[in-house]
Design a protein around this motif. Structure first.
Motif, PDB file in Angstrom:
ATOM      1  N   MET A  19       0.843  -1.184   0.000  1.00  0.00           N
ATOM      2  CA  MET A  19       0.000   0.000   0.000  1.00  0.00           C
ATOM      3  C   MET A  19       0.887   1.245   0.000  1.00  0.00           C
ATOM      4  O   MET A  19       1.876   1.307   0.712  1.00  0.00           O
ATOM      5  CB  MET A  19      -0.905   0.020   1.234  1.00  0.00           C
ATOM      6  CG  MET A  19      -1.935   1.116   1.185  1.00  0.00           C
ATOM      7  SD  MET A  19      -3.235   0.901   2.399  1.00  0.00           S
ATOM      8  CE  MET A  19      -2.557   1.803   3.764  1.00  0.00           C
ATOM      9  N   GLY A  20       0.543   2.209  -0.803  1.00  0.00           N
ATOM     10  CA  GLY A  20       1.315   3.439  -0.890  1.00  0.00           C
ATOM     11  C   GLY A  20       2.339   3.431  -1.994  1.00  0.00           C
ATOM     12  O   GLY A  20       2.889   4.466  -2.342  1.00  0.00           O
ATOM     13  N   ASP A  21       2.617   2.269  -2.559  1.00  0.00           N
ATOM     14  CA  ASP A  21       3.545   2.179  -3.690  1.00  0.00           C
ATOM     15  C   ASP A  21       2.799   2.611  -4.931  1.00  0.00           C
ATOM     16  O   ASP A  21       1.881   1.954  -5.385  1.00  0.00           O
ATOM     17  CB  ASP A  21       4.075   0.754  -3.847  1.00  0.00           C
ATOM     18  CG  ASP A  21       4.916   0.575  -5.097  1.00  0.00           C
ATOM     19  OD1 ASP A  21       5.559   1.557  -5.528  1.00  0.00           O
ATOM     20  OD2 ASP A  21       4.934  -0.542  -5.638  1.00  0.00           O
ATOM     21  N   ASP A  22       3.213   3.754  -5.479  1.00  0.00           N
ATOM     22  CA  ASP A  22       2.517   4.284  -6.657  1.00  0.00           C
ATOM     23  C   ASP A  22       3.159   3.830  -7.965  1.00  0.00           C
ATOM     24  O   ASP A  22       2.765   4.259  -9.036  1.00  0.00           O
ATOM     25  CB  ASP A  22       2.448   5.804  -6.604  1.00  0.00           C
ATOM     26  CG  ASP A  22       3.818   6.463  -6.618  1.00  0.00           C
ATOM     27  OD1 ASP A  22       4.845   5.767  -6.742  1.00  0.00           O
ATOM     28  OD2 ASP A  22       3.851   7.709  -6.503  1.00  0.00           O
ATOM     29  N   GLY A  23       4.170   2.985  -7.872  1.00  0.00           N
ATOM     30  CA  GLY A  23       4.834   2.476  -9.058  1.00  0.00           C
ATOM     31  C   GLY A  23       5.939   3.378  -9.583  1.00  0.00           C
ATOM     32  O   GLY A  23       6.636   3.014 -10.523  1.00  0.00           O
ATOM     33  N   SER A  24       6.116   4.543  -8.973  1.00  0.00           N
ATOM     34  CA  SER A  24       7.130   5.494  -9.435  1.00  0.00           C
ATOM     35  C   SER A  24       8.539   5.123  -8.968  1.00  0.00           C
ATOM     36  O   SER A  24       9.513   5.612  -9.519  1.00  0.00           O
ATOM     37  CB  SER A  24       6.806   6.902  -8.924  1.00  0.00           C
ATOM     38  OG  SER A  24       7.024   6.985  -7.518  1.00  0.00           O
ATOM     39  N   GLY A  25       8.610   4.295  -7.936  1.00  0.00           N
ATOM     40  CA  GLY A  25       9.913   3.981  -7.350  1.00  0.00           C
ATOM     41  C   GLY A  25      10.410   5.099  -6.450  1.00  0.00           C
ATOM     42  O   GLY A  25      11.551   5.087  -6.007  1.00  0.00           O
ATOM     43  N   GLU A  26       9.540   6.068  -6.159  1.00  0.00           N
ATOM     44  CA  GLU A  26       9.901   7.185  -5.289  1.00  0.00           C
ATOM     45  C   GLU A  26       8.738   7.541  -4.363  1.00  0.00           C
ATOM     46  O   GLU A  26       8.149   8.602  -4.456  1.00  0.00           O
ATOM     47  CB  GLU A  26      10.287   8.412  -6.121  1.00  0.00           C
ATOM     48  CG  GLU A  26      11.611   8.279  -6.822  1.00  0.00           C
ATOM     49  CD  GLU A  26      12.128   9.635  -7.254  1.00  0.00           C
ATOM     50  OE1 GLU A  26      13.053  10.123  -6.602  1.00  0.00           O
ATOM     51  OE2 GLU A  26      11.568  10.186  -8.217  1.00  0.00           O
ATOM     52  N   SER A  27       8.430   6.635  -3.454  1.00  0.00           N
ATOM     53  CA  SER A  27       7.303   6.869  -2.552  1.00  0.00           C
ATOM     54  C   SER A  27       7.674   6.732  -1.081  1.00  0.00           C
ATOM     55  O   SER A  27       6.952   7.228  -0.217  1.00  0.00           O
ATOM     56  CB  SER A  27       6.167   5.892  -2.873  1.00  0.00           C
ATOM     57  OG  SER A  27       6.635   4.553  -2.787  1.00  0.00           O
ATOM     58  N   HIS A  28       8.792   6.091  -0.775  1.00  0.00           N
ATOM     59  CA  HIS A  28       9.208   5.837   0.607  1.00  0.00           C
ATOM     60  C   HIS A  28      10.661   6.282   0.781  1.00  0.00           C
ATOM     61  O   HIS A  28      11.538   5.843   0.028  1.00  0.00           O
ATOM     62  CB  HIS A  28       9.117   4.344   0.930  1.00  0.00           C
ATOM     63  CG  HIS A  28       7.727   3.794   0.906  1.00  0.00           C
ATOM     64  ND1 HIS A  28       6.988   3.670  -0.257  1.00  0.00           N
ATOM     65  CD2 HIS A  28       6.938   3.331   1.903  1.00  0.00           C
ATOM     66  CE1 HIS A  28       5.806   3.145   0.033  1.00  0.00           C
ATOM     67  NE2 HIS A  28       5.753   2.930   1.332  1.00  0.00           N
ATOM     68  N   PHE A  29      10.899   7.119   1.808  1.00  0.00           N
ATOM     69  CA  PHE A  29      12.238   7.662   2.016  1.00  0.00           C
ATOM     70  C   PHE A  29      12.609   7.689   3.490  1.00  0.00           C
ATOM     71  O   PHE A  29      11.742   7.755   4.358  1.00  0.00           O
ATOM     72  CB  PHE A  29      12.331   9.103   1.478  1.00  0.00           C
ATOM     73  CG  PHE A  29      12.163   9.194  -0.003  1.00  0.00           C
ATOM     74  CD1 PHE A  29      13.261   9.099  -0.840  1.00  0.00           C
ATOM     75  CD2 PHE A  29      10.909   9.372  -0.565  1.00  0.00           C
ATOM     76  CE1 PHE A  29      13.105   9.170  -2.215  1.00  0.00           C
ATOM     77  CE2 PHE A  29      10.742   9.448  -1.939  1.00  0.00           C
ATOM     78  CZ  PHE A  29      11.843   9.349  -2.758  1.00  0.00           C
ATOM     79  N   THR A  30      13.920   7.681   3.742  1.00  0.00           N
ATOM     80  CA  THR A  30      14.475   7.947   5.057  1.00  0.00           C
ATOM     81  C   THR A  30      15.386   9.154   4.921  1.00  0.00           C
ATOM     82  O   THR A  30      16.196   9.224   3.992  1.00  0.00           O
ATOM     83  CB  THR A  30      15.293   6.749   5.589  1.00  0.00           C
ATOM     84  OG1 THR A  30      14.414   5.628   5.746  1.00  0.00           O
ATOM     85  CG2 THR A  30      15.937   7.065   6.929  1.00  0.00           C
ATOM     86  N   VAL A  31      15.240  10.092   5.853  1.00  0.00           N
ATOM     87  CA  VAL A  31      16.085  11.284   5.892  1.00  0.00           C
ATOM     88  C   VAL A  31      16.873  11.268   7.187  1.00  0.00           C
ATOM     89  O   VAL A  31      16.295  11.132   8.269  1.00  0.00           O
ATOM     90  CB  VAL A  31      15.225  12.569   5.818  1.00  0.00           C
ATOM     91  CG1 VAL A  31      16.055  13.792   6.163  1.00  0.00           C
ATOM     92  CG2 VAL A  31      14.586  12.717   4.465  1.00  0.00           C
ATOM     93  N   GLU A  32      18.186  11.391   7.071  1.00  0.00           N
ATOM     94  CA  GLU A  32      19.060  11.584   8.226  1.00  0.00           C
ATOM     95  C   GLU A  32      19.632  12.983   8.067  1.00  0.00           C
ATOM     96  O   GLU A  32      20.302  13.274   7.075  1.00  0.00           O
ATOM     97  CB  GLU A  32      20.188  10.563   8.233  1.00  0.00           C
ATOM     98  CG  GLU A  32      19.708   9.135   8.384  1.00  0.00           C
ATOM     99  CD  GLU A  32      20.852   8.149   8.282  1.00  0.00           C
ATOM    100  OE1 GLU A  32      21.787   8.252   9.100  1.00  0.00           O
ATOM    101  OE2 GLU A  32      20.806   7.310   7.372  1.00  0.00           O
ATOM    102  N   ILE A  33      19.338  13.847   9.036  1.00  0.00           N
ATOM    103  CA  ILE A  33      19.743  15.238   8.924  1.00  0.00           C
ATOM    104  C   ILE A  33      20.239  15.764  10.267  1.00  0.00           C
ATOM    105  O   ILE A  33      19.669  15.449  11.309  1.00  0.00           O
ATOM    106  CB  ILE A  33      18.578  16.111   8.383  1.00  0.00           C
ATOM    107  CG1 ILE A  33      19.014  17.552   8.168  1.00  0.00           C
ATOM    108  CG2 ILE A  33      17.344  16.001   9.248  1.00  0.00           C
ATOM    109  CD1 ILE A  33      18.006  18.408   7.424  1.00  0.00           C
ATOM    110  N   GLU A  34      21.318  16.537  10.209  1.00  0.00           N
ATOM    111  CA  GLU A  34      21.846  17.211  11.383  1.00  0.00           C
ATOM    112  C   GLU A  34      22.107  18.661  11.004  1.00  0.00           C
ATOM    113  O   GLU A  34      22.621  18.939   9.923  1.00  0.00           O
ATOM    114  CB  GLU A  34      23.154  16.565  11.852  1.00  0.00           C
ATOM    115  CG  GLU A  34      22.975  15.158  12.364  1.00  0.00           C
ATOM    116  CD  GLU A  34      24.280  14.496  12.787  1.00  0.00           C
ATOM    117  OE1 GLU A  34      25.339  15.176  12.767  1.00  0.00           O
ATOM    118  OE2 GLU A  34      24.241  13.314  13.122  1.00  0.00           O
ATOM    119  N   CYS A  35      21.734  19.576  11.903  1.00  0.00           N
ATOM    120  CA  CYS A  35      22.022  20.994  11.677  1.00  0.00           C
ATOM    121  C   CYS A  35      22.013  21.728  13.009  1.00  0.00           C
ATOM    122  O   CYS A  35      21.429  21.267  13.993  1.00  0.00           O
ATOM    123  CB  CYS A  35      21.036  21.609  10.696  1.00  0.00           C
ATOM    124  SG  CYS A  35      19.392  21.865  11.339  1.00  0.00           S
TER     125      CYS A  35
END
Length: 86
Positions: A34-50
């Protein structure tokens, strides 16, 4: 990198001037779910420090990242894991 991943990175760099930023496309792990739209760009992890995050708690940090990506979260990103630190 894909279009959405590039846009995530651009926005986070512009909004936070991070000392560390890693954007990982996790979409392949969720293909067919569910949530996979077929684009190959629907789920991400962001690691950020600032430096800005030093004055924020965990929830405030995540809200700030979500605000920077708000329209993408509405239309292009199904899932976003955030690891934010100072």
């Amino acid at each position: 990198m894909g279009e959405v991943q590039d846009e995530i990175e651009l926005r986070l760099r512009e909004n936070f001037s991070p000392t560390k930023l890693v954007v990982t496309n996790d979409s392949a792990k969720h293909a067919g779910h569910m949530g996979d739209d077929g684009s190959g760009e629907s789920h991400f992890t962001v690691e950020i420090e600032c430096a800005l995050f030093a004055t924020m708690n965990r929830v405030e940090r995540q809200r700030a990242v979500n605000r920077a990506l708000a329209d993408l979260l509405e239309n292009r990103i199904h899932a976003l894991a955030i690891k934010a630190g100072a």
